[in-house]
Design a protein around this motif. Structure first.
Motif, short mmCIF file in Angstrom:
data_model
loop_
_atom_site.label_atom_id
_atom_site.label_comp_id
_atom_site.label_asym_id
_atom_site.label_seq_id
_atom_site.Cartn_x
_atom_site.Cartn_y
_atom_site.Cartn_z
N VAL A 60 4.37 14.97 0.35
CA VAL A 60 3.61 16.15 -0.04
C VAL A 60 3.85 17.24 1.00
N ILE A 61 4.48 18.33 0.59
CA ILE A 61 4.75 19.45 1.49
C ILE A 61 3.80 20.59 1.18
N ILE A 62 3.23 21.17 2.24
CA ILE A 62 2.39 22.35 2.09
C ILE A 62 3.05 23.49 2.85
N ALA B 45 -3.39 23.63 6.16
CA ALA B 45 -2.34 22.98 5.38
C ALA B 45 -2.59 21.48 5.26
N ILE B 46 -3.02 20.87 6.35
CA ILE B 46 -3.34 19.43 6.31
C ILE B 46 -4.50 19.18 5.36
N ARG B 47 -5.49 20.04 5.39
CA ARG B 47 -6.64 19.90 4.48
C ARG B 47 -6.18 19.93 3.03
N THR B 48 -5.30 20.85 2.70
CA THR B 48 -4.74 20.92 1.34
C THR B 48 -3.97 19.66 1.00
N GLY B 49 -3.17 19.18 1.95
CA GLY B 49 -2.37 17.99 1.71
C GLY B 49 -3.19 16.74 1.50
N ILE B 50 -4.24 16.59 2.28
CA ILE B 50 -5.11 15.42 2.14
C ILE B 50 -5.75 15.40 0.76
N ALA B 51 -6.19 16.55 0.30
CA ALA B 51 -6.82 16.63 -1.02
C ALA B 51 -5.84 16.25 -2.13
N ALA B 52 -4.56 16.55 -1.92
CA ALA B 52 -3.55 16.27 -2.95
C ALA B 52 -2.96 14.87 -2.86
N ALA B 53 -3.12 14.21 -1.73
CA ALA B 53 -2.49 12.90 -1.49
C ALA B 53 -3.10 11.83 -2.39
N GLU B 54 -2.26 10.93 -2.87
CA GLU B 54 -2.71 9.85 -3.75
C GLU B 54 -2.50 8.47 -3.15
N MET C 296 0.84 -1.19 0.00
CA MET C 296 0.00 0.00 0.00
C MET C 296 0.88 1.25 0.00
N LYS C 297 0.52 2.21 -0.80
CA LYS C 297 1.30 3.44 -0.91
C LYS C 297 0.99 4.37 0.26
N LEU C 298 2.04 4.94 0.84
CA LEU C 298 1.92 5.85 1.97
C LEU C 298 2.13 7.29 1.51
N SER C 299 1.18 8.16 1.80
CA SER C 299 1.34 9.60 1.55
C SER C 299 1.75 10.27 2.84
N VAL C 300 2.90 10.94 2.82
CA VAL C 300 3.40 11.68 3.97
C VAL C 300 3.09 13.16 3.76
N ILE C 301 2.19 13.70 4.56
CA ILE C 301 1.80 15.10 4.44
C ILE C 301 2.58 15.92 5.45
N ILE C 302 3.32 16.92 4.96
CA ILE C 302 4.16 17.74 5.83
C ILE C 302 3.68 19.19 5.77
N PRO C 303 2.85 19.63 6.73
CA PRO C 303 2.51 21.05 6.80
C PRO C 303 3.71 21.82 7.32
#
Length: 231
Positions: free
Chosen positions: A34-36, A71-80, A1-8
């Motif tokens: 994914v950095i925001i 920033a987290i909201r933006t990152g979640i929307a962009a995460a794949e 499973m692919k992991l998306s790491v969101i960094i605000p």
């Protein structure tokens, strides 16, 4: 499973390069970063644009400082990815622990995993007594309303199956994200929540810590708002 790491990220010029390296070198291979940048003004944005953004999968730039939750909201929307984890841009949390955090999800035992700084035998820096008291009070109050038995509601390390977190509307723009998302996760019928002990390398205010007293009061407000007044 692919992991998306969101960094605000906001004003982390001293640590952004090191945290990118640490996340890239973390022992979970199949991941995207994914950095925001939340409108940094200390040179972080310039550092990203002048080379660091080539080292990650996506960098999104906010034109107005809106807060960690935004920033987290933006990152979640962009995460794949299939799994999403929140990673602060400072060095308080160790990306080497990703395999431990995602393991309950990979074993199909959990839908959400919280990383706890307080049920761990790992390294934990000792800092502010009143921060620990405040964290304990907020976690206790959150547990009372959610009927969960978390030990660390305010932890940065929260891991979600992507289809769960993407279907939750995040409203808080700042640190109120933590009690908000906990309340909303707890209301999902049949959701499986696990907690995993993690290490913690906290920093002082002189070292760049941003959360303050007003964020504690906001968290208290959010506990009431999202548990009592939202269905």
């Amino acid at each position: 499973m692919k992991l998306s790491v969101i960094i605000p990220c906001y004003n982390e010029v001293k640590t952004i390069e090191e945290i990118i390296t640490a996340v890239k070198n973390s022992p979970y291979e199949n991941k995207e970063i994914v950095i925001i940048d939340d409108c940094s003004t200390d040179g972080t944005r310039e550092l990203l644009k002048n080379g660091l953004e080539k080292q990650v999968d996506k960098v999104i730039y906010h034109e107005v400082n809106s807060g960690k939750g935004a920033a987290i909201r933006t990152g979640i929307a962009a995460a794949e990815g299939d799994i999403i984890i929140i990673q602060d841009a400072d060095l308080e949390y160790d990306p080497k622990e990703y395999p431990r955090l995602v393991e309950p999800i990979l074993k199909d035992k959990a839908d959400v995993v919280f990383g706890s700084r307080f049920i761990t035998t790992e390294t934990r820096r000792i800092l502010y007594f009143w921060h620990r008291v405040g964290n304990g009070v907020l976690t206790l109050l959150s547990n009372i309303f959610t009927n969960l038995n978390l030990s660390d509601m305010e932890t940065c390390y929260k891991v979600f199956k992507s289809d769960i977190i993407k279907n939750i509307k995040i409203e808080e723009n700042r640190f109120g994200f933590e009690p908000e998302i906990t309340a909303k996760i707890a209301k999902i019928k049949g959701v499986r929540i696990y907690e995993v002990g993690i290490s913690y390398y906290g920093r002082t205010y002189d070292e760049g810590k941003k959360i303050g007293l007003k964020d504690g009061f906001r968290a208290l407000y959010c506990i009431i708002k999202y548990n009592v007044f939202r269905k």
